[in-house]
Write a protein that holds these residues in place. Sequence first.
Motif, short mmCIF file in Angstrom:
data_model
loop_
_atom_site.label_atom_id
_atom_site.label_comp_id
_atom_site.label_asym_id
_atom_site.label_seq_id
_atom_site.Cartn_x
_atom_site.Cartn_y
_atom_site.Cartn_z
N SER A 162 0.85 -1.20 0.00
CA SER A 162 0.00 0.00 0.00
C SER A 162 0.88 1.24 0.00
CB SER A 162 -0.93 0.00 1.22
OG SER A 162 -0.19 0.08 2.41
N PHE A 163 0.36 2.33 -0.52
CA PHE A 163 1.12 3.56 -0.67
C PHE A 163 0.88 4.48 0.52
CE2 PHE A 163 1.86 3.79 -5.56
CZ PHE A 163 2.74 2.73 -5.44
N VAL A 180 -3.51 -4.49 1.78
CA VAL A 180 -3.30 -4.40 0.34
C VAL A 180 -4.20 -5.44 -0.31
CG1 VAL A 180 -1.39 -6.08 0.41
CG2 VAL A 180 -1.50 -4.38 -1.45
N ARG A 181 -4.62 -5.18 -1.51
CA ARG A 181 -5.42 -6.18 -2.23
C ARG A 181 -4.48 -7.13 -2.96
NH1 ARG A 181 -10.58 -5.20 -1.63
NH2 ARG A 181 -11.36 -3.09 -1.36
N GLU A 187 -8.66 -8.24 0.40
CA GLU A 187 -7.88 -7.36 1.27
C GLU A 187 -7.12 -8.22 2.28
OE1 GLU A 187 -8.57 -3.03 3.15
OE2 GLU A 187 -9.96 -4.55 3.86
N VAL A 188 -5.79 -8.09 2.25
CA VAL A 188 -4.94 -8.87 3.15
C VAL A 188 -3.98 -7.92 3.85
CG1 VAL A 188 -5.10 -10.98 1.78
CG2 VAL A 188 -3.26 -9.34 1.32
N VAL A 189 -3.34 -8.41 4.91
CA VAL A 189 -2.37 -7.59 5.64
C VAL A 189 -1.17 -7.31 4.75
CG1 VAL A 189 -0.82 -7.52 7.62
CG2 VAL A 189 -3.10 -8.51 7.85
N PRO A 199 2.12 -10.35 -1.97
CA PRO A 199 0.78 -10.88 -1.73
C PRO A 199 0.47 -11.99 -2.74
CG PRO A 199 0.77 -8.47 -1.85
CD PRO A 199 2.11 -8.92 -2.32
N ALA A 200 -0.41 -12.90 -2.34
CA ALA A 200 -0.79 -14.01 -3.23
C ALA A 200 -1.31 -13.46 -4.55
CB ALA A 200 -1.85 -14.87 -2.55
#
Length: 866
Positions: A162-163, A180-181, A187-189, A199-200
């Motif tokens: 995330s920004f 973050v998506r 939405e994940v940590v 992220p996945a």
Amino acid sequence: MLEGFGEALADREYYLPLAGVADPGPRFAPGEVPPGVRGSAQGIWTVWGGPRTGLAEQGWKIHVSARLDRAQHVLDTVAGICFSEGVPFKHLSARLFFLFLHHKHAVRAQAGKFCAVYPPDTASARRLLERLRDALDGEEGPYVLTDRRFRDSRTVHYRYGSFDGARSRLRADGTREGTVRDGSGREVVDSRLPAFHLPAGITDPFVEQEEQPHAGPILIRDYEVIRAVRLSNAGGAYQARDRRTGRTVFLKEARAHNGLVFDGTDAQQRLRHEYDVLRELHAAAPGVGPEPLDHFTEWEHDFLVTEHVAGQPLVGWLSRSSPLARADRTAESVAAYYGACRRLLAALDASLERLHAAGYRFGDLSLGNVLVTPSGGVRLVDFEAASAVSATPSGMGTPGFTPPPGLRRADDDPLLQDRYGTSAVALAFLAPFNETAEHAPANLALLRRDLADVAPPQDLWQRATAFHLTGDRARGQSGPGRPPSPVELDTDPRGCLTRLAEEVAAGLLEMADADRPDWVFPPSPEAFRTNNVCLAYGTAGVVHALHRAGAAVPEEILERLRRDTLALRDALPPGLLVGSAGIARVLAGLGRPDEAVDLLRAADGHPLTASCGTLAGGRAGVGLGWLALHRLTGESSHLERAAAAGEGLLRTADLPAALGEHDARGLLHGRSGLALFLHRLARDTGEARFLEAGRLLLHQELDRTFPLDDGALSLSDDARLTRAMPYLATGAAGLAVVLTRYVATAPDERCAAALPRLVAGIRVSCATKEAGLYRGLAGLTWFLTEHAGLTGTDAARGDAVRAATGLLKYAVPYRRGVRFLGAGSQRFTADLSSGGAGVLLTLHRLLSGPLLPGPHPARPRLPAAV
């Protein structure tokens, strides 16, 4: 990272956000800025944007690292490229902030970041990475552990996330976590671990082939790592095996351009210095320090290899060997312990004498830098701060074990650091009182009174207090805040504790400033990560303590509490400690029930109330708030809402998920807190099923206790640890508070059998480092007071009074009244969790009851507002 490390840098008296420091030293700013473009402060960062700069919520972010001496050049290069591309970026604003983020005690996941760039899309990110790599070719900087370096650059890194906090979610503890998506839109940590993570569903478009995770043993040259001893921003320390010889060795790592301290030296410079010192010492005085075996550079990291010194640090030896906090101590075991302390100090003196004869001072004696060998001797380790006697001493040191600045200026002895350090070690053998002794040396007389039943021998006492009970310091304080003498305290404990309550309240009001933007009362560092208005760390908790104790709270402070609550209302979590429920409880007590009801209704409907059940942050705490409002107003609807909270807890399908992380234990985050709420709910509703549910929860909590070898029973924070915690917030005292109530209300064989074993450990744990309510002596006193009130035994009353009078030794005189060192014992705090408010609330509880001899007015004579 050391607790409150950054917040302690900003001010010499109180914790403050680092950005609030009065003088951060030389500033960083781009040399050339386009017309119309302005930077804005954002904490320790300066943020730059322009007409074309729109900031996406997430994507590939670029981090640029730098050496301190090249930071301005790197900034000018990054700024020039970002301005030309119209891309937002930020940079550390000042030299102090650079040193902080790269310090040896800094958070590893943040270190190395000097500039952060926010490209709007992947194509822009690729172009910027290429341009920055080419423009900064030849520059060096620390490796950013959360990131991946771009190709062969030594300064340009990237990660996906995330920004700048654009996406985050509130946690029940009042902190926020970035989100973050992932590739599927979930939405994940936004994990910010000290390792590159995607992220996945997100793949790295900037590498041709993904790196494969390491498999098998970790080899560094010829050394196979057996275990990590510790990890820090400076590097790591490892136990390893030399594959050539099979010998066990100690391996110390220094990361490049990182692990800075405030003289500007980095970890590698200090490691090379340590190697040189050890080589000279080994030739002149073998055995004083570890034998140096090797020094080399592997990749970009330096490594020092020494003999592996068998033994345990003094801090570990102390916790295992001292009988002073054991329930089964005897005169013989105490005498044997003091004999062992004398022998260790004599061995330490002998090692230092050899060190000094070789022309060096150690510089940083502490409980972690001295090992006790299996034979009972000592070995000095970690020579990072060692220096030639003829040279200027290192500025490094451990709080409480390093001479304070005033003493350093007044004493020109080149060996002062080592003499002071051995005296501090001797004091630590008796009690964790080093920091308080530096601020209030006259209070050592009260410490000695508290140690009367384990009377330290005179020679050990003199050694421990040599730098505090000298000259003017030995004559003590005079005027307001002067501590009573031990004789005065023993003669009139009620009078002394009543005066202490008055002085605590006076000190709280003296520290107050209703016009400060960052706080009204000086808080613990946690306030800056949660909020400054809450019950645990903020204004509400101090106002609550003052009001309950009968002190008049200035109207401007009450107005500030109301105003801040309204401003933060939609951003508050629901819980009792850092959220709406706790503030509601305080407002109701101040005669503002309508505002309290609004806050509690918001807490009831908060999503976190459904997912978190704890007393601190979830449903149990919200239910307790409704019960408090019911007792104040008598309105049945409030009791109905409390009962609904209880029903919700009873229906919880996955209880561990509704508690604190890692199967948390104790009052604030574990099953004990739920049981406390259910006990009060059963009392007010008359429904025995709530009491039975609470009893079963207590049995589950008792399943998580463990016996100590002195026969006492204790509790740890959570499933990851087995350390014995006696404290109220997390530990035995919190569980015992609840057990005491259940045993008095609904006798239960298991609870009744466990309670005396918990009490046995708590009553001898009163030599705490802090005075505070959550993890200090005030919390233990709170429990012992409640236990004495419910059991009515002379022994329990004696325990409570003894603990309460022990609070006096932590009180540091102020301009008016007294104040207390709070969380981490580095700065003064006023808050309920670790500061004066918690002490005042505890004193009020004791003084308003029948435990002390003599008259006991409903309220002590407390000061009016000033």
